[in-house]
Design an enzyme around this catalytic site. Structure first.
Site, short mmCIF file in Angstrom:
data_model
loop_
_atom_site.label_atom_id
_atom_site.label_comp_id
_atom_site.label_asym_id
_atom_site.label_seq_id
_atom_site.Cartn_x
_atom_site.Cartn_y
_atom_site.Cartn_z
N ASP A 23 0.86 -1.18 0.00
CA ASP A 23 0.00 0.00 0.00
C ASP A 23 0.90 1.24 0.00
OD1 ASP A 23 -2.10 1.73 0.21
OD2 ASP A 23 -2.53 1.30 2.31
N ASP A 52 -3.36 2.65 -5.76
CA ASP A 52 -2.15 2.68 -4.93
C ASP A 52 -2.00 1.48 -4.02
OD1 ASP A 52 -4.28 3.32 -3.31
OD2 ASP A 52 -3.20 4.82 -2.14
N GLU A 53 -2.69 0.39 -4.32
CA GLU A 53 -2.64 -0.77 -3.43
C GLU A 53 -2.82 -2.05 -4.24
OE1 GLU A 53 -5.02 -2.43 0.54
OE2 GLU A 53 -5.70 -0.63 -0.50
#
Length: 383
Positions: A2, A95-96
């Site tokens: 993350d 973003d993960e």
């Protein structure tokens, strides 16, 4: 893995003057917080918080408008580095992502922990943002581990220690237990995860249905979901928050058209079409309304989306309610060829050909090369 406060981190990377300042990425005075840096979080600012509340909590914050293209570019660079580590990468958001590192030790000459540590260092060196990594035997425990030591964190949870680690935690600590479910569980006497450990599974299922079984498994660190690389996109959408609350039906309809064009453009870029149109509205007192309709045939045309959403909007504007946000989306996506023929709408093929010709012209000569009469009027009214 993350990324840490991803949007804010990108903004700080590109503007060193922001390094030691509280930064909020979001949509102006009446929007919401997309994300914020860890300095701003010390003041109580959180993602999805209304902007006016965020600025009241942190009046010295620097507010930056989101730059989706910049964030997607960085995300693609990060995704490429993950793909070099393992082909089994399942993105969760921009973003993960989850990664399955089974069998990679021989390829990389190092255990997964060492490979991930190198990956984190490469991302910080080459892309300029930090990440937090959680390592474990399944998705749930890996996600839990990634939250233990943010930012720039690296934590591992073994299957042997999962129950003892989770047991003393408040029930809301379990990833997937939101505030409403946590409140309900607490009112039923399940304050800690260890209370779920002691609970009879039949009692949990009778009280919470399938969620009861899910709670029992997660409380013991059990999660059998594989890392999937074939996850399908569920929807495409666009929305906007207004500077002032609005009840004017004609003005709302104009905004709806603009969002239908954005949504259709995104559907076309992904090669998908949708069979359900959803209208989203948020009232002045922050109540969210969603209305949806199933189409006779899937579409990726702005005109078709607008015609369906326009009817839904008309029903909600009769009472002159004031709205602060409007959005539209396409769901039940598929990749078969859409908008070819429809017995209920025999002109669909002609409209599809005209709209796609307009798309080509806009792409080649600019967004204003071909515009509708509605769009031209809206452009003329802009200050």
């Amino acid at each position: 893995m993350d990324c840490d406060a991803f949007f804010a981190a990108i903004e700080k990377r590109d503007n060193p003057d922001l390094k030691d300042k509280p930064v909020i990425v979001g949509g102006g005075q009446r929007g919401v917080v997309a994300t914020c840096c860890y300095i701003a979080r010390l003041y109580g600012v959180r993602s999805a918080m209304p902007m006016f509340k965020a600025l009241k909590a942190c009046p010295d914050a620097v507010v930056v408008r989101p730059n989706g293209d910049k964030y997607r570019e960085a995300a693609q660079q990060i995704r490429a580095k993950m793909g070099a580590l393992t082909p089994l990468v399942q993105p969760v958001s921009v973003d993960e992502a989850y990664m399955d590192l089974s069998g990679t030790e021989a390829v990389h000459g190092a255990p997964p922990a060492a490979s991930l540590a190198r990956l984190a260092a490469e991302i910080e060196r080459d892309i300029g943002v930090t990440v937090s990594i959680g390592l474990s035997v399944n998705k749930f425990l890996a996600k839990t581990a990634s939250e233990l030591d943010k930012p720039r964190g690296f934590a591992a949870i073994s299957v042997e220690e999962a129950e003892s680690l989770l047991g003393p935690k408040p029930i809301g600590f379990l990833h997937g237990v939101g505030p409403k479910l946590a409140a309900r569980l607490e009112s039923d006497g399940y304050d800690l995860v260890e209370d779920i450990h002691r609970a009879d599974v039949k009692t949990l299922i009778s009280r919470y249905g399938e969620t009861g079984m899910w709670l029992k498994q997660r409380a013991h660190g059990i999660d059998n979901r594989p890392v999937r690389i074939d996850e399908e996109r569920k929807s495409v959408s666009a929305e906007t928050t207004f500077n002032e609350d609005v009840s004017d039906a004609a003005w709302l309809e104009d905004q709806l058209w603009r969002l239908c064009v954005k949504t259709a453009d995104r559907a076309k870029k992904t090669g998908l079409d949708g069979g359900v149109v959803t209208l989203k509205l948020k009232t002045a007192d922050f109540r969210t309304l969603t209305r949806r309709v199933s189409l006779s045939e899937p579409t990726q045309l702005a005109q078709t989306v607008f015609r369906a959403a326009r009817v839904l909007l008309a029903k909600e504007t009769r009472a002159r309610v004031r709205y602060r946000l409007i959005g539209v989306g396409l769901s039940e996506l598929s990749d078969h060829k859409a908008d070819g023929a429809d017995l209920l709408d025999p002109l669909i093929a002609k409209r599809a050909a005209a709209e796609r010709a307009s798309d080509i012209a806009r792409e080649k000569f600019g967004t204003d090369a071909v515009i509708t009469g509605r769009a031209a009027r809206m452009k003329k009214l802009q200050p």
